[in-house]
Design a protein around this motif. Structure first.
Motif, PDB file in Angstrom:
ATOM      1  N   CYS A  49       0.828  -1.201   0.000  1.00 54.32           N
ATOM      2  CA  CYS A  49       0.000   0.000   0.000  1.00 54.32           C
ATOM      3  C   CYS A  49       0.866   1.256   0.000  1.00 54.32           C
ATOM      4  O   CYS A  49       0.697   2.150  -0.846  1.00 54.32           O
ATOM      5  N   ILE A  50       1.811   1.347   0.922  1.00 49.94           N
ATOM      6  CA  ILE A  50       2.644   2.546   1.039  1.00 49.94           C
ATOM      7  C   ILE A  50       3.595   2.666  -0.147  1.00 49.94           C
ATOM      8  O   ILE A  50       3.865   3.769  -0.636  1.00 49.94           O
ATOM      9  N   PRO A 238       9.760 -13.678  -5.075  1.00 48.11           N
ATOM     10  CA  PRO A 238      10.886 -13.872  -4.151  1.00 48.11           C
ATOM     11  C   PRO A 238      10.477 -13.771  -2.685  1.00 48.11           C
ATOM     12  O   PRO A 238      10.953 -14.506  -1.843  1.00 48.11           O
ATOM     13  N   GLY A 239       9.602 -12.824  -2.362  1.00 42.43           N
ATOM     14  CA  GLY A 239       9.136 -12.692  -0.981  1.00 42.43           C
ATOM     15  C   GLY A 239      10.055 -11.850  -0.112  1.00 42.43           C
ATOM     16  O   GLY A 239      11.026 -11.252  -0.575  1.00 42.43           O
ATOM     17  N   LEU A 240       9.721 -11.800   1.185  1.00 41.40           N
ATOM     18  CA  LEU A 240      10.422 -10.955   2.144  1.00 41.40           C
ATOM     19  C   LEU A 240      11.147 -11.820   3.169  1.00 41.40           C
ATOM     20  O   LEU A 240      10.606 -12.803   3.672  1.00 41.40           O
ATOM     21  N   SER A 241      12.369 -11.426   3.485  1.00 42.11           N
ATOM     22  CA  SER A 241      13.162 -12.165   4.467  1.00 42.11           C
ATOM     23  C   SER A 241      12.665 -11.896   5.880  1.00 42.11           C
ATOM     24  O   SER A 241      11.979 -10.913   6.150  1.00 42.11           O
ATOM     25  N   GLU A 242      13.009 -12.771   6.790  1.00 46.70           N
ATOM     26  CA  GLU A 242      12.671 -12.602   8.201  1.00 46.70           C
ATOM     27  C   GLU A 242      13.503 -11.459   8.780  1.00 46.70           C
ATOM     28  O   GLU A 242      14.730 -11.498   8.762  1.00 46.70           O
ATOM     29  N   ARG A 243      12.829 -10.426   9.271  1.00 46.96           N
ATOM     30  CA  ARG A 243      13.529  -9.272   9.844  1.00 46.96           C
ATOM     31  C   ARG A 243      12.741  -8.765  11.046  1.00 46.96           C
ATOM     32  O   ARG A 243      11.517  -8.613  10.985  1.00 46.96           O
ATOM     33  N   VAL A 244      13.453  -8.474  12.128  1.00 48.48           N
ATOM     34  CA  VAL A 244      12.818  -7.984  13.347  1.00 48.48           C
ATOM     35  C   VAL A 244      12.122  -6.651  13.099  1.00 48.48           C
ATOM     36  O   VAL A 244      11.098  -6.345  13.717  1.00 48.48           O
ATOM     37  N   ILE A 245      12.638  -5.863  12.167  1.00 46.51           N
ATOM     38  CA  ILE A 245      12.127  -4.517  11.939  1.00 46.51           C
ATOM     39  C   ILE A 245      10.636  -4.513  11.613  1.00 46.51           C
ATOM     40  O   ILE A 245       9.907  -3.592  11.986  1.00 46.51           O
ATOM     41  N   TYR A 246      10.138  -5.563  10.934  1.00 46.63           N
ATOM     42  CA  TYR A 246       8.718  -5.592  10.577  1.00 46.63           C
ATOM     43  C   TYR A 246       7.834  -5.582  11.826  1.00 46.63           C
ATOM     44  O   TYR A 246       6.794  -4.929  11.858  1.00 46.63           O
ATOM     45  N   LEU A 256       9.007   0.120   5.963  1.00 47.23           N
ATOM     46  CA  LEU A 256      10.421   0.292   5.613  1.00 47.23           C
ATOM     47  C   LEU A 256      10.669   1.582   4.840  1.00 47.23           C
ATOM     48  O   LEU A 256      11.771   2.123   4.857  1.00 47.23           O
ATOM     49  N   LEU A 257       9.643   2.075   4.183  1.00 47.76           N
ATOM     50  CA  LEU A 257       9.789   3.261   3.346  1.00 47.76           C
ATOM     51  C   LEU A 257       9.654   4.553   4.126  1.00 47.76           C
ATOM     52  O   LEU A 257       9.769   5.635   3.550  1.00 47.76           O
ATOM     53  N   VAL A 273      18.142  -1.609   3.510  1.00 51.43           N
ATOM     54  CA  VAL A 273      18.342  -1.403   2.073  1.00 51.43           C
ATOM     55  C   VAL A 273      17.994  -2.676   1.317  1.00 51.43           C
ATOM     56  O   VAL A 273      17.310  -2.658   0.289  1.00 51.43           O
ATOM     57  N   ALA A 274      18.463  -3.813   1.848  1.00 47.76           N
ATOM     58  CA  ALA A 274      18.168  -5.100   1.217  1.00 47.76           C
ATOM     59  C   ALA A 274      16.675  -5.403   1.257  1.00 47.76           C
ATOM     60  O   ALA A 274      16.109  -5.933   0.295  1.00 47.76           O
ATOM     61  N   ALA A 275      16.045  -5.053   2.370  1.00 48.92           N
ATOM     62  CA  ALA A 275      14.606  -5.282   2.497  1.00 48.92           C
ATOM     63  C   ALA A 275      13.823  -4.453   1.497  1.00 48.92           C
ATOM     64  O   ALA A 275      12.820  -4.906   0.928  1.00 48.92           O
ATOM     65  N   ARG A 276      14.262  -3.219   1.267  1.00 49.90           N
ATOM     66  CA  ARG A 276      13.597  -2.364   0.274  1.00 49.90           C
ATOM     67  C   ARG A 276      13.706  -2.967  -1.123  1.00 49.90           C
ATOM     68  O   ARG A 276      12.772  -2.886  -1.922  1.00 49.90           O
ATOM     69  N   GLN A 277      14.842  -3.570  -1.416  1.00 44.20           N
ATOM     70  CA  GLN A 277      15.016  -4.199  -2.726  1.00 44.20           C
ATOM     71  C   GLN A 277      14.045  -5.366  -2.879  1.00 44.20           C
ATOM     72  O   GLN A 277      13.486  -5.574  -3.959  1.00 44.20           O
ATOM     73  N   GLU A 278      13.836  -6.126  -1.816  1.00 43.64           N
ATOM     74  CA  GLU A 278      12.858  -7.216  -1.864  1.00 43.64           C
ATOM     75  C   GLU A 278      11.463  -6.673  -2.156  1.00 43.64           C
ATOM     76  O   GLU A 278      10.697  -7.270  -2.923  1.00 43.64           O
TER      77      GLU A 278
END
Length: 298
Positions: A49-50, A238-246, A256-257, A273-278
């Motif tokens: 959405c964002i 590809p999907g999103l990696s496991e990250r505490v930030i979420y 993230l944005l 940065v890597a998460a944004r690429q995903e």
């Protein structure tokens, strides 16, 4: 629609709405659907959405998860955060659809159909994209969301426990033995959609919460999903990696944005940065018109 961008389709909002504006405007309906809890549907819905808002798309959202309302709470948290910090963050038009409390099953389904269609018709003239967060269980509202989707995104935790939602595989050969109940439901919705409209449902399955480690189980899940995609016809994202930030972003209603926005106390790291690429890769999978990789500045 309420002044703050939130509305409810329920007992107090039963008026009819015009579905189009006569200008040839088209609106893509993206449903985030999965009948298994904990797959990260609301996180995916919020970030898409964002991302689309920041790419200049007009976005509307519909929350059909009448029990948990995670998507609604996420956006409410975002609104409170902007008010408390004085920041100006992009916000979508939000409608929450309530389940019917009628006792007759036929009457309840008719009422829920009217409410869902009223929400769509209210948003379509104003939006380029409508994101629908479907319930995490097999309900009539969930089937409505799936059958009305132009694009269906199914987040799937990267494990065979969640894979079972889609199909049964031979543990040795990883060949598909049979599709699951959810895959059959999606298949029926796709058949219904094909009979009613020219464009079929584009089904995307995304691997969510992927471990950064190249474990054997991770490779086997990937192979099994590739086999299943050929069998039942979905595209694999590809999907999103496991990250505490979420998990940390939810109480503030941020994504993230938004990490570099005024008032954000989150340090921006290379992991982000890597998460944004995903997220960019997921947005590209949508194949939205007039949206090419060069424009993805999110």
């Amino acid at each position: 629609m309420a002044a703050d961008g939130f509305g409810t389709i329920g007992p107090a909002h039963q008026d009819e709405h015009d579905a189009g504006n006569g200008s040839g405007h088209t609106c893509r309906i993206i449903t985030i659907g999965n009948e298994k809890g904990g797959a990260g549907k609301s996180t995916v819905a919020m970030h898409l959405c964002i991302a689309l808002l920041r790419l200049g798309k007009r976005v509307g959202t519909i929350d059909l998860d009448v029990r948990q309302r995670s998507f609604t709470r996420y956006l409410e948290n975002r609104q409170r955060w902007t008010e408390s910090t004085g920041s100006r963050l992009p916000m979508p038009e939000m409608i929450r659809v309530d389940a019917s409390d009628l006792r007759s099953l036929d009457e309840a389904e008719t009422q829920e159909t009217e409410r869902f269609e009223a929400a769509l018709n209210r948003l379509k003239p104003e939006c380029d994209v409508i994101i629908v967060d479907a319930p995490g269980s097999d309900t009539f509202l969930s089937r409505l969301a799936h059958s009305n989707a132009d694009t269906l995104i199914t987040p799937l935790n990267d494990s065979f426990v969640d894979f079972d939602l889609l199909g049964d595989v031979n543990p040795q050969t990883l060949q598909v033995l049979r599709p699951s109940f959810y895959s059959e439901m999606v298949w029926n919705c796709r058949k219904m959609r094909a009979q009613q409209r020219k464009h079929p449902i584009d089904w995307i399955v995304m691997r969510n919460r992927i471990s950064p480690l190249e474990a054997r189980n991770k490779q086997k899940v990937g192979e099994a999903l590739e086999n299943l995609s050929k069998r039942i016809g979905f595209r694999l994202a590809p999907g999103l990696s496991e990250r505490v930030i979420y998990r940390e972003l939810f109480p503030a209603g941020l994504t993230l944005l938004d990490l570099t926005e005024k008032g954000s106390n989150f340090a921006f790291t290379m992991s982000h940065v890597a998460a944004r690429q995903e997220l960019r890769e997921l947005v590209l999978m949508l194949n939205l018109p007039e949206l090419v990789e060069a424009e993805l500045t999110i």
